[in-house]
Design a protein around this motif. Structure first.
Motif, PDB file in Angstrom:
ATOM      1  N   THR A 183     -11.348   2.110  -3.821  1.00 48.90           N
ATOM      2  CA  THR A 183      -9.917   2.012  -4.112  1.00 48.90           C
ATOM      3  C   THR A 183      -9.794   0.972  -5.220  1.00 48.90           C
ATOM      4  OG1 THR A 183      -9.512   2.400  -1.765  1.00 48.90           O
ATOM      5  CG2 THR A 183      -7.633   1.673  -3.070  1.00 48.90           C
ATOM      6  N   TYR A 238      10.126   5.043   5.620  1.00 52.04           N
ATOM      7  CA  TYR A 238       8.758   5.527   5.814  1.00 52.04           C
ATOM      8  C   TYR A 238       8.411   5.417   7.291  1.00 52.04           C
ATOM      9  CZ  TYR A 238       3.894   6.452   4.354  1.00 52.04           C
ATOM     10  OH  TYR A 238       2.648   6.983   4.164  1.00 52.04           O
ATOM     11  N   LYS A 246       4.009   8.086  -3.599  1.00 53.94           N
ATOM     12  CA  LYS A 246       4.010   6.660  -3.931  1.00 53.94           C
ATOM     13  C   LYS A 246       4.224   6.516  -5.432  1.00 53.94           C
ATOM     14  CE  LYS A 246       0.672   5.901  -0.300  1.00 53.94           C
ATOM     15  NZ  LYS A 246      -0.311   5.053   0.301  1.00 53.94           N
ATOM     16  N   ALA A 301      -1.318  15.623   1.330  1.00 50.70           N
ATOM     17  CA  ALA A 301      -1.066  14.176   1.361  1.00 50.70           C
ATOM     18  C   ALA A 301      -2.329  13.495   0.856  1.00 50.70           C
ATOM     19  CB  ALA A 301      -0.738  13.709   2.777  1.00 50.70           C
ATOM     20  N   SER A 341       0.806  -1.212   0.000  1.00 52.17           N
ATOM     21  CA  SER A 341       0.000   0.000   0.000  1.00 52.17           C
ATOM     22  C   SER A 341       0.845   1.271   0.000  1.00 52.17           C
ATOM     23  CB  SER A 341      -0.987   0.043   1.184  1.00 52.17           C
ATOM     24  OG  SER A 341      -2.128   0.779   0.807  1.00 52.17           O
ATOM     25  N   HIS A 360      -7.695  11.268  -5.607  1.00 55.85           N
ATOM     26  CA  HIS A 360      -6.416  11.870  -5.246  1.00 55.85           C
ATOM     27  C   HIS A 360      -5.281  11.014  -5.785  1.00 55.85           C
ATOM     28  CE1 HIS A 360      -6.309   8.972  -1.730  1.00 55.85           C
ATOM     29  NE2 HIS A 360      -5.044   8.954  -2.074  1.00 55.85           N
ATOM     30  N   THR A 420      -7.866   5.926   6.319  1.00 53.08           N
ATOM     31  CA  THR A 420      -8.037   7.354   6.071  1.00 53.08           C
ATOM     32  C   THR A 420      -9.392   7.652   5.424  1.00 53.08           C
ATOM     33  OG1 THR A 420      -6.843   7.069   3.995  1.00 53.08           O
ATOM     34  CG2 THR A 420      -5.587   7.927   5.864  1.00 53.08           C
ATOM     35  N   HIS A 464      -8.727   1.771   3.142  1.00 54.14           N
ATOM     36  CA  HIS A 464      -7.715   2.304   4.040  1.00 54.14           C
ATOM     37  C   HIS A 464      -8.409   3.130   5.128  1.00 54.14           C
ATOM     38  CE1 HIS A 464      -4.067   4.735   5.087  1.00 54.14           C
ATOM     39  NE2 HIS A 464      -3.483   3.590   4.807  1.00 54.14           N
ATOM     40  N   THR A 471       0.293  10.035   6.185  1.00 57.89           N
ATOM     41  CA  THR A 471       1.584  10.607   5.816  1.00 57.89           C
ATOM     42  C   THR A 471       1.675  12.003   6.435  1.00 57.89           C
ATOM     43  OG1 THR A 471       1.750   9.370   3.766  1.00 57.89           O
ATOM     44  CG2 THR A 471       2.951  11.452   3.873  1.00 57.89           C
ATOM     45  N   ALA A 524      -4.493  11.535   2.344  1.00 61.87           N
ATOM     46  CA  ALA A 524      -5.633  11.689   3.233  1.00 61.87           C
ATOM     47  C   ALA A 524      -6.214  13.106   3.139  1.00 61.87           C
ATOM     48  CB  ALA A 524      -5.227  11.398   4.675  1.00 61.87           C
ATOM     49  N   GLU A 557      -8.295  13.286   0.090  1.00 56.70           N
ATOM     50  CA  GLU A 557      -9.611  12.672   0.328  1.00 56.70           C
ATOM     51  C   GLU A 557     -10.544  13.687   0.971  1.00 56.70           C
ATOM     52  OE1 GLU A 557      -9.044   9.363   2.955  1.00 56.70           O
ATOM     53  OE2 GLU A 557      -7.501   8.451   1.691  1.00 56.70           O
TER      54      GLU A 557
HETATM   55  C1  LIG Z   1      -4.911   2.868   0.087  1.00 59.59           C
HETATM   56  C2  LIG Z   1      -4.468   4.142   0.741  1.00 59.59           C
HETATM   57  N1  LIG Z   1      -5.317   5.175   0.817  1.00 59.59           N
HETATM   58  C3  LIG Z   1      -4.963   6.354   1.375  1.00 59.59           C
HETATM   59  C4  LIG Z   1      -3.716   6.534   1.926  1.00 59.59           C
HETATM   60  C5  LIG Z   1      -3.409   7.837   2.592  1.00 59.59           C
HETATM   61  O1  LIG Z   1      -2.440   8.569   1.922  1.00 59.59           O
HETATM   62  P1  LIG Z   1      -1.417   9.518   2.704  1.00 59.59           P
HETATM   63  O2  LIG Z   1      -0.647   8.660   3.605  1.00 59.59           O
HETATM   64  O3  LIG Z   1      -0.613  10.135   1.621  1.00 59.59           O
HETATM   65  O4  LIG Z   1      -2.227  10.520   3.443  1.00 59.59           O
HETATM   66  C6  LIG Z   1      -2.794   5.463   1.863  1.00 59.59           C
HETATM   67  C7  LIG Z   1      -1.420   5.589   2.368  1.00 59.59           C
HETATM   68  O5  LIG Z   1      -0.979   5.703   3.376  1.00 59.59           O
HETATM   69  C8  LIG Z   1      -3.179   4.246   1.262  1.00 59.59           C
HETATM   70  O6  LIG Z   1      -2.322   3.226   1.197  1.00 59.59           O
END
Ligand SMILES: Cc1ncc(COP(=O)(O)O)c(C=O)c1O
Lengths: 496, 459
Positions: free
Chosen positions: A217, B98, A273, A140, A80, A268, A175, A173, B329, A142, A145
């Motif tokens: 997703t 990370y 990544k 980021a 992920s 997003h 988030t 996820h 993140t 999240a 989102e």
């Molecule tokens: C499937 C998925 N969705 C959302 C996120 C959130 O992204 P970020 O960590 O950049 O806020 C992640 C990563 O951590 C993720 O793997």
């Protein structure tokens, strides 16, 4: 050789009178501070910071760094998170004077090169997504989102609707539901089928006129492309809802299929990544979002617009967006990460991006085929860019958990895959090799896992054996939190 | 170009092992109608050499503050960054790792996080700090949300109009979907009058947000504001400028309950607004309501001191929709940079930097006002920034001419404060020299018609 003296805490290494930085003497006439600032607002003593020399700091941090695994030093198949190679040219280019030192409030005319770059990135992200408009502001995934859900909320408000629910699959996820509640919605979970896809029957049941957005997703967190995504989108659209795509897994589909083409209204990216931004021990990332034309007016302010063409083209930050949700962070965005993403996309071009997806999916499928005989992959035999194996049988038969297995991997110089996520697979071990690993590495990793699953359970419970520490007591850490160093080393007073 | 290892022969062998006959077959699970029938319409690939030339070209079309003399601030500052900060953060073991989910192979990051949390507590005078939020602005909104949850008051949040306008916009944006009302108090004299605050507080006010030094560079009467806030049963959330704490009283020492701030000034380049560092620290009793990652000390199975991510039941990966925030993140790299910066500066360096900012800003004020064209706006004491009014009411013209002459002279305030559309926010860091300040003042003087000078003398 481990050096434990220099990895004492900064505060333990401190000695009064040492220093690493000396600033120039004041070259302007000075006034007594008491004449400038009332005493009641002034500190009465110096800050209680540690005192160290520069060589001491270098040795401290250089030694600390060797206690980390990283993409530069190890295979890091953390599912992920897409821990791919971080190209060094991007670092050099993002650090160019004229990019790294620009102030966010410089006038547009002093930023034409950077705005051209960012505008170009907006365009490329829009094309890769198959969506019409992009905001580079979120910090980021999240945050992207949350921003997109705010965009959706504003859209519904303008339609005169007050929808209250966000649907997320059980494999989503964390988030996703967290963003939904931060935006004032109720998060409702939709089940997955045993095949790992969204359960259409359950979706139909939960889908009503109160559903603002379905967050999907795809490929999902099981590493599967949901073949019914179009039908899902149609169902949601029929009820007036919107489709959000969590783009964390874009690495699997770059140039192969586009979210906009399978019914997505908003999404997003995680440039840290998909587009190789270094993860920095936890961040930074960025979370640009792409949306359809009907949602464009609600994007955060400012966006970048282009006036004129060719040599006359000029770029402006557009703040004149009366229907915009406003802003979700200060200044423009995580520009440094976006510049790296731009460099990455420009390095690859259209064919190169597709090759990224091909090799990411090839590596994952190859590794899956090697691991499947050792650890079942319930949703195999094929996958996209990652897959989820399970240690359930190992646990039932020999008492060995997913955690035991991955802790043992550390001893062999591999970072652990993600464990216990997604929640829909018991004893989950989520493996994402990425395209920037070799067949030799994948073979060696599989071979190591083969040895590990045959090891005596006691060895695995005791793992890792070769790391500087082993199985820290997390329960104690949470029960009696010690969250900072204190002179007297008194433990903190938060109750458990 | 790509960073893939797989040769055509590797690919052949791997495809064979999985029983496929082509790379395209890898995508069979994607229904055919959804697959792209054309290549992406983006520019063709560039090699490293071409890309380097391309970026150099783009960079050249920007006016870099390394060439122009910059007096820009407003939350992002041109402070000096010692080389040791770059050295540490560029180490791949920090830079390309990370979130430390596996403590056994992340002790470097975890210890650095624990040190960062401690340094932030030492800096702010607070009891606990988290491991970073996205930036100062998102830290401010997270602090407000946290205060609402701690106080169980959802009715009202009160903010001074002298808090960074973008931070206030962020809160408004977040609040659009919640039931809480954001009350913004006017600050016509540049600071928040305690009586104005007193009148605005209600039983359902969760918190009061103030900034010290505030967006105009002015110093608020924070002790009084804290007292009034607490009397109303609300929490005081303070936005701080970390550099100012080399000389100003720490928020923890005047009663702040939550402290946030933009950590960019602690060793991170301006890079057009991000990535930066959202600092957050608070009282220990609120820690279970705090957003973001937190490192904690513990021991391993052999009793060795070590560090782990802790209190994770606050976080989205465990608590999902009930988490204290959705953040995943974060800005860890800049927390590391801030740690190295603070440790390198030490108490003496921080004091010196703050004093240099103060004295130079003071000197710049005097010089600029002597030009005749610019005049003071607020009487409150300031730290490293101050607001000036253009008597000619031609801020845009002044800025454009200044840019031509090699200066980024200030941030125009009209976008956020229509009543200050003839005003600029001028910022002076320890990097500015007397010669540079004099040069700006001379430039402004040259743009000033004699009449204005005469008028200023008699005013
Ligand atoms: C499937 C998925 N969705 C959302 C996120 C959130 O992204 P970020 O960590 O950049 O806020 C992640 C990563 O951590 C993720 O793997």
């Amino acid at each position: 050789m481990r050096n434990t003296r220099d990895t004492q805490l900064l505060f333990e290494l401190s000695k009064a009178g040492r220093r690493a930085v000396e600033l120039p003497a004041c070259d302007v006439p000075q006034e007594p501070i008491a004449d400038l600032i009332p005493a009641r607002l002034l500190a009465t003593c110096d800050l209680p910071l540690p005192e160290l020399t520069e060589p001491q700091l270098v040795r401290h941090y250089a030694n600390l760094s060797t206690l980390n695994m990283s993409v530069d030093t190890h295979f890091y198949p953390l599912g992920s998170c897409t821990m791919k190679y971080n190209p060094k040219r991007n670092e050099r280019l993002a650090a160019l004077p004229g990019i790294v030192d620009l102030h966010p409030y410089q006038p547009d005319e002093s930023l034409q090169g950077l705005l051209a770059l960012l505008y170009g990135l907006q365009e490329m992200l829009s094309e890769i997504a198959g969506l019409d408009a992009v905001s580079l502001q979120p910090a980021a995934g999240a945050h992207g989102e949350l921003t997109a859900l705010m965009v959706a909320a504003a859209y519904f408000r303008e339609q005169g609707e007050r929808r209250t629910k966000i649907l997320t699959p059980d494999s989503a996820h964390g988030t996703n539901p967290a963003s939904a509640s931060m935006c004032g919605f109720d998060a409702v979970t939709v089940n997955s089928t045993s095949a790992g896809f969204v359960d259409l029957e359950d979706l139909k049941q939960k889908l009503d006129d109160q559903v603002a957005v379905f967050m999907i997703t795809n490929p999902n967190t099981l590493g599967l492309f949901d073949p019914y995504v179009r039908q899902i989108a149609d169902l949601v659209h029929e009820r007036g809802g919107l489709i959000y795509l969590d783009g964390a897994n874009m690495n699997a589909i770059l140039g192969v299929t586009r979210p906009g083409d399978f019914g997505t209204d908003m999404m997003h990216y995680n440039p840290h990544k998909t587009f190789s931004g270094p993860h920095g021990g936890g961040g930074p990332g960025a979370g640009p979002i792409a949306v359809t034309a009907q949602l464009e007016p609600y994007l955060p302010s400012p966006t970048i617009v282009k006036k004129g063409n060719g040599a006359d083209a000029c770029y402006q930050l557009d703040y004149d967006r009366p229907r915009s949700i406003g802003r979700v962070r200060s200044f423009f965005g995580n520009t440094g990460v976006l510049v790296r993403a731009y460099c990455y996309i420009m390095t690859h071009g259209p064919d190169g991006l597709r090759r990224v997806a091909e090799n990411a999916v090839l590596n994952a499928n190859y590794l899956l085929s090697r691991l499947q005989p050792l650890l079942p992959v319930p949703h195999g035999p094929r996958c996209a860019h990652e897959f989820v194996a399970t240690a359930l049988t190992l646990k039932q038969q020999r008492g060995v958990t997913a955690m035991d297995v991955v802790k043992r991997l550390l001893d062999f110089g591999y970072h652990a895959p993600t464990v216990y996520f997604p929640l829909t697979v018991k004893e989950a071990i989520m493996v994402e090799p990425t395209e920037t690993e070799s067949k030799e590495t994948l073979d060696a990793f599989a071979e190591t896992l083969r040895q590990i699953v045959d090891e005596p359970p006691e060895t695995l419970h005791a793992a890792p054996l070769m790391t500087p520490v082993s199985r820290p007591d997390e329960v104690a850490a949470a029960r009696k939190p010690v969250l900072r160093w204190r002179e007297a080393e008194q433990p903190s007073q938060v109750e458990g | 170009m790509s960073y893939c290892y797989n040769t055509p022969e590797d690919q052949r062998q791997m495809l064979q092992a999985i029983g496929l006959d082509s790379l395209d077959a890898l995508f069979d699970s994607i229904p055919a109608p959804l697959r792209m029938q054309r290549a992406l319409d983006i520019p063709g690939a560039m090699g490293e050499l071409e890309l380097t030339a391309h970026l150099a070209q783009l960079a050249k079309r920007n006016a870099s503050p390394s060439e122009k003399i910059s007096f820009l601030g407003g939350g992002s500052y041109d402070h000096f960054v010692p080389a040791v900060v770059d050295y540490v953060s560029a180490r791949g073991e920090f830079y390309t790792s990370y979130t430390p989910y596996q403590p056994e192979v992340s002790q470097g990051n975890l210890q650095a996080m624990f040190e960062y949390q401690t340094l932030i507590c030492q800096l702010t005078g607070m009891e606990v700090a988290n491991q970073s939020l996205y930036d100062g602005g998102s830290a401010a909104v997270e602090a407000v949300l946290m205060a609402m949850s701690v106080q169980r008051r959802q009715g009202r949040v009160v903010t001074a109009g002298s808090v960074h306008p973008e931070y206030r916009q962020i809160i408004e944006t977040y609040f659009a979907n919640l039931k809480t009302q954001l009350v913004t108090l006017e600050t016509p004299q540049g600071t928040l009058p305690p009586a104005t605050l007193e009148a605005a507080l209600s039983d359902d006010t969760a918190c009061v947000l103030v900034q010290q030094p505030n967006f105009f560079g002015c110093l608020e009467e924070v002790e009084q504001l804290a007292e009034i806030t607490h009397r109303a049963g609300a929490l005081l959330v303070v936005v701080t400028d970390p550099i100012s704490l080399g000389i100003l009283k720490r928020p923890g020492d005047y009663g702040a309950d939550v402290v946030v701030g933009e950590g960019q000034c602690l060793g991170t380049p301006m890079q057009f607004g991000g990535p930066y560092l959202g600092i957050m620290a608070c009282r220990e009793k609120f820690v279970r309501r705090m957003p973001g990652r937190i490192a904690g000390q513990t021991v391993d199975r052999q009793g060795r001191r070590c560090w782990v991510l802790t209190l994770q039941t606050r976080e989205q990966h465990i608590r999902r929709e009930k988490a204290t925030s959705n953040i995943c993140t974060n800005q860890g790299l800049f927390a590391l940079r801030a740690s190295v910066y603070l440790a390198a500066m030490g108490p003496t360096g921080m004091r010196e930097a703050a004093r240099l900012c103060l004295q130079k800003a003071r000197y710049a004020q005097a010089q600029l006002f002597a030009s005749g064209r610019l005049e003071p706006v607020f009487a409150a004491p300031t730290f490293k920034e101050f607001v000036v009014r253009d008597r000619l009411a031609d801020v845009d013209g002044l800025l454009a001419d200044a840019l031509q002459a090699g200066f980024l002279a200030g941030v125009p305030l009209g976008r956020w404060y229509p009543q200050l559309s003839d005003c600029l926010l001028v910022s002076v860091t320890e990097k500015r020299t007397q010669a540079q300040i004099d040069a700006l003042a001379q430039f402004v003087a040259k743009t000033t018609p004699i009449k204005t000078v005469e008028h200023a003398k008699h005013a």
